[in-house]
Design an enzyme around this catalytic site. Structure first.
Site, PDB file in Angstrom:
ATOM      1  NE  ARG A  56      -3.571   2.205   2.782  1.00 20.94           N
ATOM      2  CZ  ARG A  56      -3.202   3.283   3.464  1.00 20.94           C
ATOM      3  NH1 ARG A  56      -2.010   3.370   4.011  1.00 20.94           N
ATOM      4  NH2 ARG A  56      -4.058   4.291   3.604  1.00 20.94           N
ATOM      5  CB  SER A 128     -12.159  -0.773   2.849  1.00 21.53           C
ATOM      6  OG  SER A 128     -10.799  -1.048   2.738  1.00 21.53           O
ATOM      7  CE  LYS A 158      -7.764   4.899   4.563  1.00 17.30           C
ATOM      8  NZ  LYS A 158      -9.145   4.498   4.502  1.00 17.30           N
TER       9      LYS A 158
HETATM   10  N1  3NM Z   1      -7.426   1.147   6.382  1.00 13.39           N
HETATM   11  P1  3NM Z   1      -2.612   0.548  11.703  1.00 13.39           P
HETATM   12  S1  3NM Z   1      -7.444   1.745   8.841  1.00 13.39           S
HETATM   13  C1  3NM Z   1      -5.023   1.079   5.784  1.00 13.39           C
HETATM   14  O1  3NM Z   1     -10.416   1.589   8.276  1.00 13.39           O
HETATM   15  C2  3NM Z   1      -6.113   1.272   6.754  1.00 13.39           C
HETATM   16  O2  3NM Z   1     -10.200   1.001   6.196  1.00 13.39           O
HETATM   17  C3  3NM Z   1      -8.256   1.366   7.403  1.00 13.39           C
HETATM   18  O3  3NM Z   1      -2.970   0.857  10.184  1.00 13.39           O
HETATM   19  C4  3NM Z   1      -9.723   1.323   7.282  1.00 13.39           C
HETATM   20  O4  3NM Z   1      -2.585  -0.924  11.853  1.00 13.39           O
HETATM   21  C5  3NM Z   1      -5.942   1.592   8.087  1.00 13.39           C
HETATM   22  O5  3NM Z   1      -1.242   1.147  11.896  1.00 13.39           O
HETATM   23  C6  3NM Z   1      -4.643   1.798   8.800  1.00 13.39           C
HETATM   24  O6  3NM Z   1      -3.634   1.222  12.557  1.00 13.39           O
HETATM   25  C7  3NM Z   1      -4.224   0.615   9.622  1.00 13.39           C
END
Ligand code: 3NM
Length: 223
Positions: A56, A128, A158
């Site tokens: 990503r 998602s 994010k």
């Molecule tokens: N998508 P971390 S949250 C890439 O809610 C991504 O769709 C999300 O990173 C969504 O594990 C997210 O560091 C980030 O929190 C996840």
């Protein structure tokens, strides 16, 4: 009309394999790496037992040139092949097709999901979802392989993430989903047991792996 038995068994085996694949699902791009390089972190994570990787490349600090992204994607892809772990691309249809990735993951506001499904008829397609409506709509589409549901908790990875949904809503949305589910957003070794206490099929993380001092221990704790 009843499904032919082989179709049913094939479908069960796809679902079983998908659930195994979602168990410890690592996501990363250049922007997420604090120390070392993406390939070195990925290889450590593969050795430790991650079950899926999504490349990503997005946001501040990410590679922007297609050529650079393709080179990085190819390095990550060949590592994933070596460890026999599926290699997916986030959002970038052109890149995923060009390097023949194992699949693609898209968000709700990326390309039209029907179009994506059409472009990857034999590949893994992840979507998602953040609420009940998105799941009800996606449930109509057979060719989606799995849903990524979140953010469960607040995330630093994010900046434009939606509001955290929490464990109760996660459980409710899993019940609504007719495909395997991987939870995402703020999942760490501290809170993973609460996430795994739901009916989720796996957890998806960026910072839990890219910011840990011990990738091996972290991956074990997430299993
Ligand atoms: N998508 P971390 S949250 C890439 O809610 C991504 O769709 C999300 O990173 C969504 O594990 C997210 O560091 C980030 O929190 C996840």
């Amino acid at each position: 009309m009843a499904q032919p038995i082989i179709g049913h068994l094939e479908r069960l085996s796809i679902v079983k394999n998908t659930k195994e694949m979602l168990s410890v699902y690592f996501i990363a791009g250049t922007q997420d790496i604090i120390e070392g390089t993406l390939p070195s972190i990925l290889e450590e994570a593969l050795k430790a037992g991650i079950t899926c990787f999504q490349y990503r490349e997005k946001g501040q600090g990410s590679l922007t040139e297609f050529h650079d992204k393709m080179n990085m994607a190819k390095i990550c892809q060949s590592l994933c092949r070596e460890y026999e772990v599926p290699f997916l691309i986030n959002d970038d249809v052109e890149l995923a097709l060009k390097i023949d990735a194992d699949g693609i993951h898209v968000g709700q506001d990326n390309q039209d999901i029907q179009e994506v499904i059409g472009l990857f008829p034999t590949k893994i397609v992840g979507l998602s979802c953040h609420d009940q409506h998105e799941i009800i709509v996606a449930n109509q589409l057979e060719k989606i392989t799995y849903y990524g549901i979140g953010p469960v908790y607040g995330t630093q990875s994010k900046p434009d993430a939606e509001k955290p949904i929490g464990i109760k809503t996660l459980q409710h949305l899993i019940k609504e989903a007719n495909k395997p589910v991987v939870a995402i957003g703020g999942i760490s070794t501290e809170n993973v047991s609460d996430v795994l206490a739901t009916d989720v099929d796996g957890v998806s993380v960026i910072s839990a792996i890219t910011r840990t001092e011990n990738i091996r221990e972290t991956v074990k704790s997430l299993q």
